[in-house]
Structures are given as structure tokens and as C-alpha cells.
Write an enzyme that holds these catalytic residues in place. Structure first.
Site, mmCIF file in Angstrom:
data_model
loop_
_atom_site.group_PDB
_atom_site.id
_atom_site.type_symbol
_atom_site.label_atom_id
_atom_site.label_comp_id
_atom_site.label_asym_id
_atom_site.label_seq_id
_atom_site.Cartn_x
_atom_site.Cartn_y
_atom_site.Cartn_z
ATOM 1 N N ALA A 1 1.112 14.474 -22.534
ATOM 2 C CA ALA A 1 0.687 13.157 -23.027
ATOM 3 C C ALA A 1 1.600 12.631 -24.136
ATOM 4 C CB ALA A 1 -0.754 13.232 -23.527
ATOM 5 N N LYS B 1 -0.506 7.317 -23.510
ATOM 6 C CA LYS B 1 -0.074 7.604 -24.878
ATOM 7 C C LYS B 1 1.414 7.255 -25.014
ATOM 8 C CE LYS B 1 -3.953 10.226 -24.568
ATOM 9 N NZ LYS B 1 -4.769 10.362 -23.349
ATOM 10 N N ASP C 1 1.015 19.932 -20.795
ATOM 11 C CA ASP C 1 0.175 18.747 -20.924
ATOM 12 C C ASP C 1 1.025 17.766 -21.734
ATOM 13 O OD1 ASP C 1 -1.529 16.753 -21.715
ATOM 14 O OD2 ASP C 1 -3.235 18.072 -22.077
ATOM 15 N N PHE D 1 -6.980 20.120 -24.517
ATOM 16 C CA PHE D 1 -7.723 18.887 -24.768
ATOM 17 C C PHE D 1 -9.028 18.983 -23.956
ATOM 18 C CE2 PHE D 1 -8.832 14.471 -23.719
ATOM 19 C CZ PHE D 1 -9.083 14.045 -25.010
ATOM 20 N N ASP D 2 -10.078 18.294 -24.383
ATOM 21 C CA ASP D 2 -11.428 18.417 -23.763
ATOM 22 C C ASP D 2 -11.408 18.304 -22.239
ATOM 23 O OD1 ASP D 2 -11.358 17.383 -26.343
ATOM 24 O OD2 ASP D 2 -13.112 16.115 -26.091
ATOM 25 N N HIS E 1 -21.028 13.199 -27.584
ATOM 26 C CA HIS E 1 -20.571 12.295 -28.644
ATOM 27 C C HIS E 1 -20.367 10.861 -28.176
ATOM 28 C CE1 HIS E 1 -16.959 13.824 -26.739
ATOM 29 N NE2 HIS E 1 -16.269 12.823 -27.241
ATOM 30 N N TYR F 1 0.846 -1.215 0.000
ATOM 31 C CA TYR F 1 0.000 0.000 0.000
ATOM 32 C C TYR F 1 0.871 1.251 0.000
ATOM 33 C CZ TYR F 1 -3.798 3.197 1.085
ATOM 34 O OH TYR F 1 -4.715 4.208 1.025
#
Ligand code: F0G
Length: 459
Positions: free
Chosen positions: A217, A258, A215, A124-125, A450, A72
Site C-alpha cells: 500500500a 494510498k 503488502d 493490517f486488519d 469500531h 469489457y
């Protein structure tokens, strides 16, 4: 014409994929209400819905999974991750989280004040959503080259630095909290950002007392493009480029699904701000879990530490980007329009140019995505007006600047023949493009429609 770059790996395990007939796919798509997210993945032949969490881990990563420490607190995988982040990014602190949006959920409330702006080359969204959930306002200031899909530019992902200065002047630096640089710029087509642009945006930010967040990614793909295209970087290693790029930021949020090639995982990196890192740890415990696991299993941490390093291997990146350039060149030869040049993780088909007779409110990007499934069992998705949604006040359909259908390429999963299937399918579709019809939404939820909306083809 780009030659296909042979895979720098051999295949040790295979997963069977199902072949279906056009009649079967017509039935399956109808049952999914013409929403590709509602398809069962077992009914998809080539899945280009996303490059996120869909990569194939290496034998070394799987070995890391088998030997992961599931304690843990203080599990070994955490220290492996820490070492990797020190080595690759030269950042002092790292907090694992369950995925990219977990990082955003933890970090943005610590940085964004109510009513204040956060500026980006392009959010990004989910990043935009977490700025807004924290009470902030998100502002995209991408360079104008990004909107011209036909003309080549080296760094279509860049921040528009002039607009950035004007915007800071206009709203006042006291009303802005941070600058987010998204590398690569996913929403503009996976387009890269130059190191010079990150540096200049960072200088403007610092001069105005704003934090800089990356960001991260697709940190590796971005660095590969820098090596290929930016003057002065051709002889630098990817590792050197990554370090320099990240030296201009204070922190990063990362979806590790990614470029770090894991099926689940994420991280927050903090360069040296100990107070900020303490706050990050404080927020992680209630949201993601104790600080040394952050919502991941111990084995995931080990695989992530290995994946971070495999992601910047130059032979791998040469193959990875080469594969997508191969697809782009084949499409160009066939006269299929797309955001040119191709991005690092995807080809963004220009549905507006291919289907000019379908207006934005009949969703050309979605029409093309449905057609790709019907034609060849290929799953891809709309990044256009269908994704954008309606004006929350008037309920009217918004018009997206670009109508894309994204073919996002999972890492180390598909081979040259799969790409050829995609090219052949698009050639067939192009022949009958003028007869293709748009779609109508028959049901939609209030947000992020969507994923779950239901549609029907127009007669
Ligand atoms: N930032 C960028 C630039 C992304 O592309 C994504 C995810 C995230 C953050 C959020 O990360 O999914 O791990 O929570 N992009 C995926 C895509 C979903 O399909 O482009 P996440």
C-alpha cells in the site's frame, strides 16, 4: 524544527469545507453516538480519518479518466497498468482489483492452507482477516522498538528476525505458508521497514520454502524513508529502491488508494511465477470481474497507471513526508506525545501517555478522537483497545499494547494552515487533559465493532 515544505503543485480546483461551532459539533457528535465513523463528512472541517482513497488526483490523472477506454475486455488502461508495473516493480504479471482487500481475498486462499500460519512484521486488519478467512493463522512478529513510542528508531516497522527464526523452529516450516512484509507498517504507526530487513526476512523465508508477499500500500513512502535513513541508499533513486525491495518478494497485494493516489483501485503483482498468476486470474473472474478490468472502470485503470508513477516522484515525496514531519515537530515542541518519529502517512498520537487516568476499557484513543472533533472539527480515529474489541470466547475487553489516535493525512489535500489548526487544537486539549473522561459502549456488533458501535461519555 522542520520547516514546512511548500507544495510542489498549484491548486486548480477547490472543494469548500464547512465551518461549525463547538455547540453544533456537540450536537452532531451526540447524534453520531460518539462514533466518528457515523459523522456526515459534510460536518467535518479537517478529515484525518484515513489516507485511503482520500487523495487529490492530478490534472494528468483526471485527463486519464476522461480518455479511459471502457471496453469489457482488453481495455487500454490495463496495458497502461501493465507497463507501469513492469517499469516500477520489474514484475512480469499484474492483476487489477477493486481495492487492497480485493487483492487479499483473491491471493490468500491460493497460498494459505487450513490451520497453517502466515507470519508478518504486522498485518493490517483486512490482511489478517483474509488469512483467517482462508483458514490460516496470522502471526505478528514486529521488532520491539515499535512498542516504545518515545525513543527514536530508524525502522520501527521491521520484522523481528530472531523471533521469526525461533517461530519457524517452534511450529515447524511445514506448518507455515508465507511471510507478509507490510510496507510501511501501518499498524505500528506507518513506520518504515529497511531494505536490509526485507532482504533478510526473505532469505529466512526462502531457506524454509516460504513464499514472500509484500503488502505494498505505501511502497513509495517506505522507499523514501530508506533513501533518507538506510546506509548505502542515500544516492539511489526511489525507483531503484522500489525495484530492489520488490526483488526479494514473490508477489504483492496493493491497495492503490494510498501511494498510487487514486480514489479506488488495487492490484496483485506476481514477479515471475506463471502458475500462481494463472490461479490469480482464475480467482479474479468470479470475485472481481474479467481479468483486464478486475472490478475497476477503464478510466480508473488509466488514472492508476499514472498515479503509480506520480507516487514515486522525489519532489512529491520530499513534500509529502516533510508535511508530516512538520506536524510531528510542532507536536513535539508542544509536548504532545506520539509514536516517534512520525510515520509516512500519519501521526499516531499516544493517547495512553496524554490521558494516563483513562484506563484501556474506557478507551483513551477514542476519547481523544471525540475531543479533537469537539475542539476543532478534526476527524481522526482510535487505533487501540476500542478498535481491538473483546475476547471472542470470554467476551471480555482486550487490552491493546498501544492506545493510539491516528491522524492520517490525505495526499495533496491539506496545507500548512490546516496542520497548524490541528496543533492548536491539541495544545488546548492538553491543557484540560486531566479532566477528560473516558467512554462506555452502549451497543456493539459482533465483528469490526469500531465502525458501527454506539458509545456515551462517562460522567
Ligand atoms: N494493507 C494496508 C497496509 C492498509 O493500510 C490497508 C488499508 C489495506 C491493506 C486494505 O486496503 O482499504 O484498499 O481494501 N488501510 C486503510 C487505512 C483502510 O485507513 O489505513 P483497502
Amino acid at each position: 524544527m522542520k520547516k514546512y515544505v511548500a507544495e510542489p503543485f498549484k491548486i486548480k480546483m477547490v472543494e469548500t469545507i464547512k465551518m461549525t461551532t463547538r455547540e453544533e459539533r456537540e450536537e452532531l457528535l451526540k447524534k453520531a453516538n460518539y462514533n466518528v465513523f457515523a459523522l456526515n463528512s459534510g460536518d467535518v472541517y479537517i478529515d484525518m480519518l484515513t489516507d485511503s482513497g482520500t487523495g487529490a488526483m492530478s490534472d494528468k490523472q483526471w485527463a486519464g479518466m476522461m480518455t479511459g477506454d471502457e471496453a469489457y475486455a482488453g481495455a487500454r488502461g490495463f496495458f497502461e497498468l501493465e507497463d507501469a508495473v513492469h517499469e516500477i516493480f520489474d514484475y512480469k504479471f499484474v492483476q487489477p482489483v477493486h481495492q487492497g482487500r480485493g487483492a487479499e481475498k483473491v491471493l490468500f486462499p491460493l497460498i494459505v492452507k487450513k490451520g497453517h500460519y502466515v507470519i508478518s512484521n504486522m498485518f493490517f486488519d483486512t490482511t489478517r482477516a483474509h488469512v483467517e478467512l482462508a483458514g490460516g493463522k496470522a502471526m505478528d512478529l514486529v521488532c520491539p522498538e515499535a512498542l516504545d513510542t518515545k525513543t527514536y528508531a530508524d525502522f520501527k516497522g521491521n520484522m523481528d528476525l530472531e523471533k521469526m527464526k525461533e517461530f519457524i523452529e517452534e511450529v515447524g516450516k511445514e506448518n507455515i505458508d508465507a511471510v507478509v512484509m507490510t510496507l510501511t507498517n501501518n499498524s505500528a504507526g506507518g513506520q518504515p521497514v529497511s531494505v536490509a530487513n526485507v532482504k533478510a526476512a526473505s532469505e529466512i523465508a526462502k531457506a524454509n520454502g516460504l513464499k514472500v508477499i509484500i503488502d505494498a500500500a505505501r511502497y513509495a513512502e517506505n522507499s523514501y524513508f530508506v533513501k533518507q535513513r538506510e546506509k548505502g541508499y542515500e544516492n539511489k533513486s526511489i525507483s531503484e529502491i522500489v525495484k530492489e525491495t520488490f526483488s526479494y518478494a514473490d508477489a504483492f497485494t496493493m491497495s492503490a488508494k494510498k501511494d498510487a493516489i487514486v480514489n479506488m483501485g488495487g492490484a496483485i503483482g506476481v514477479k515471475d511465477d506463471e502458475e500462481l498468476f494463472k490461479a490469480v486470474k482464475g480467482m479474479t473472474i468470479p470475485y472481481e470481474g474479467f481479468v483486464t478490468y478486475g472490478g475497476l472502470a477503464g478510466r480508473d485503470l488509466s488514472a492508476l497507471a499514472i498515479g503509480l508513477k506520480e507516487g514515486i516522484n522525489e519532489d512529491y515525496l520530499y513534500y509529502r513526508i516533510g508535511q508530516i514531519e512538520y506536524l510531528g515537530d510542532k507536536l513535539k515542541e508542544a509536548g504532545i506525545p506520539f509514536q516517534y518519529p512520525v510515520g509516512g502517512h500519519a501521526v499516531f498520537l499516544d493517547a495512553k501517555a496524554l490521558l494516563p487516568h483513562i484506563p484501556y476499557y474506557e478507551f483513551p484513543g477514542q476519547a481523544l478522537a471525540c475531543e479533537m472533533y469537539l475542539e476543532a472539527g478534526v476527524r481522526c480515529c482510535d487505533i487501540g483497545s476500542y478498535l481491538l474489541g473483546v475476547d471472542p470466547e470470554t467476551g471480555e475487553q482486550l487490552e491493546s499494547k498501544m492506545e493510539f489516535t491516528r491522524l492520517a493525512v490525505p495526499r495533496r489535500v491539506y496545507t500548512q494552515a490546516h496542520f497548524d489548526v490541528i496543533v492548536e487544537a491539541l495544545k488546548e486539549i492538553k491543557k484540560r487533559a486531566s479532566e477528560m473522561k473516558g467512554y462506555r459502549i452502549t451497543w456493539e456488533p459482533k465483528v469490526l465493532r469500531h465502525f458501527t458501535a454506539k458509545l456515551e461519555p462517562l460522567k
